[in-house]
Structure formats: C-alpha cells, structure tokens
Design a protein around this motif. Structure first.
Motif, PDB file in Angstrom:
ATOM      1  N   PHE A 230      15.262 -15.965  14.125  1.00 31.88           N
ATOM      2  CA  PHE A 230      16.519 -16.382  14.756  1.00 31.88           C
ATOM      3  C   PHE A 230      17.252 -17.403  13.896  1.00 31.88           C
ATOM      4  N   TYR A 231      16.585 -18.493  13.553  1.00 25.49           N
ATOM      5  CA  TYR A 231      17.271 -19.592  12.874  1.00 25.49           C
ATOM      6  C   TYR A 231      17.658 -19.255  11.439  1.00 25.49           C
ATOM      7  N   ARG A 232      16.829 -18.490  10.741  1.00 30.96           N
ATOM      8  CA  ARG A 232      17.149 -18.100   9.361  1.00 30.96           C
ATOM      9  C   ARG A 232      18.022 -16.849   9.339  1.00 30.96           C
ATOM     10  N   ASP A 233      17.533 -15.787   9.966  1.00 27.57           N
ATOM     11  CA  ASP A 233      18.194 -14.498   9.822  1.00 27.57           C
ATOM     12  C   ASP A 233      19.459 -14.359  10.665  1.00 27.57           C
ATOM     13  N   ALA A 234      19.472 -14.922  11.860  1.00 25.64           N
ATOM     14  CA  ALA A 234      20.671 -14.806  12.706  1.00 25.64           C
ATOM     15  C   ALA A 234      21.652 -15.951  12.442  1.00 25.64           C
ATOM     16  N   LEU A 235      21.164 -17.207  12.512  1.00 25.56           N
ATOM     17  CA  LEU A 235      22.078 -18.334  12.340  1.00 25.56           C
ATOM     18  C   LEU A 235      22.416 -18.624  10.882  1.00 25.56           C
ATOM     19  N   GLY A 236      21.506 -18.316   9.971  1.00 25.00           N
ATOM     20  CA  GLY A 236      21.810 -18.530   8.558  1.00 25.00           C
ATOM     21  C   GLY A 236      21.216 -19.775   7.931  1.00 25.00           C
TER      22      GLY A 236
ATOM     23  N   GLY B  66      26.785  -9.218  17.579  1.00 19.92           N
ATOM     24  CA  GLY B  66      26.590  -8.014  16.784  1.00 19.92           C
ATOM     25  C   GLY B  66      25.198  -7.906  16.198  1.00 19.92           C
ATOM     26  N   ARG B  67      24.498  -9.031  16.123  1.00 22.51           N
ATOM     27  CA  ARG B  67      23.120  -9.046  15.613  1.00 22.51           C
ATOM     28  C   ARG B  67      22.105  -9.022  16.755  1.00 22.51           C
ATOM     29  N   GLY B  68      22.584  -8.831  17.986  1.00 24.17           N
ATOM     30  CA  GLY B  68      21.686  -8.727  19.125  1.00 24.17           C
ATOM     31  C   GLY B  68      21.326 -10.037  19.796  1.00 24.17           C
TER      32      GLY B  68
END
Length: 128
Positions: free
Chosen positions: A20-26, A95-97
């Motif tokens: 979540f924190y790396r892949d979704a939020l960046g 869009g990323r769920g």
C-alpha cells in the motif's frame, strides 16, 4: 530545535503495508532490515530520501488492536499525508483498487479525503 525523524503506523501485515504505502501511495523504501519474524521497515516521501521516515511497525502490542479498532470505528485517521491535489490522488488510488472511505471534502482551507490502508488504519490525504 527538534525535528520529525520517524513517524510510526502500526500495521497488521508489513508486506501488505509495503504494497500500500510503496506501490499505491508512492513512498520509497529507506530501510528494510529483518528482525526475527518482523522487519525494521521505513519509507520516505517520493524523491525525499533524507526526509522524515514512516516506520511500518508490527501491530503486536496488546494495546494497539483496541486503539486502532476504536479509531477506525470512529472514522479517525491514524495519520495524514499532504498531496498536491486530493481529488486527482483519490482518482489515481481508486484506479489502483484502494478503498476510499471519505471522498474529497472541503474542510476550511484544505480539502481532505480518507482511504483504507488495508492494514487496519484509515489514512487522511489533504491538500491546500
């Protein structure tokens, strides 16, 4: 003068939290050090490797579960992150769920939204 070096978020699952924190939020990984069954896992804001670190802490202490459950039940975010444009960020995350708990809402001088981090926390996003 003191400055913020680390801010902790208690998470149910460090690997899922990393997603979540790396892949979704960046956020970007700063430290990922094995420590028994857990890790010392910290991240920094995108492009800010020397900035304050977000520690993804295992939610193992007995006080953590009832505290986090009470916060979620009352709709209170565990922490907040500033973004350039809340509406655009919520659209990107949707869009990323990512589950949006509260859509972008004006709140005085800021616009806020709340998302579920998949690891037991609500996270507020805001922009000015």
């Amino acid at each position: 003068m003191p400055k913020v070096s680390y801010c902790s978020v208690f998470v149910d699952d460090q690997e899922r939290a990393l997603g979540f924190y790396r892949d979704a939020l960046g956020f970007e990984v700063k430290h990922d050090v094995p420590m028994g069954e857990h890790r010392w896992l910290t991240l920094t804001g995108p492009g800010d490797p020397d900035g304050a670190q977000l520690a993804l802490e295992p939610a193992e202490h007995p006080a953590v579960k009832p505290f986090r459950e009470a916060l979620v039940e009352d709709g209170i975010p565990a922490t907040a992150f500033e973004v350039d444009d809340v509406a655009a960020e919520v659209e990107r995350l949707s869009g990323r769920g990512v589950t949006v708990v509260q859509p972008p809402t004006p709140a005085g001088p800021v616009t806020i939204a709340v998302v579920d981090d998949t690891c037991g926390n609500l996270i507020q996003l805001f922009s000015t």
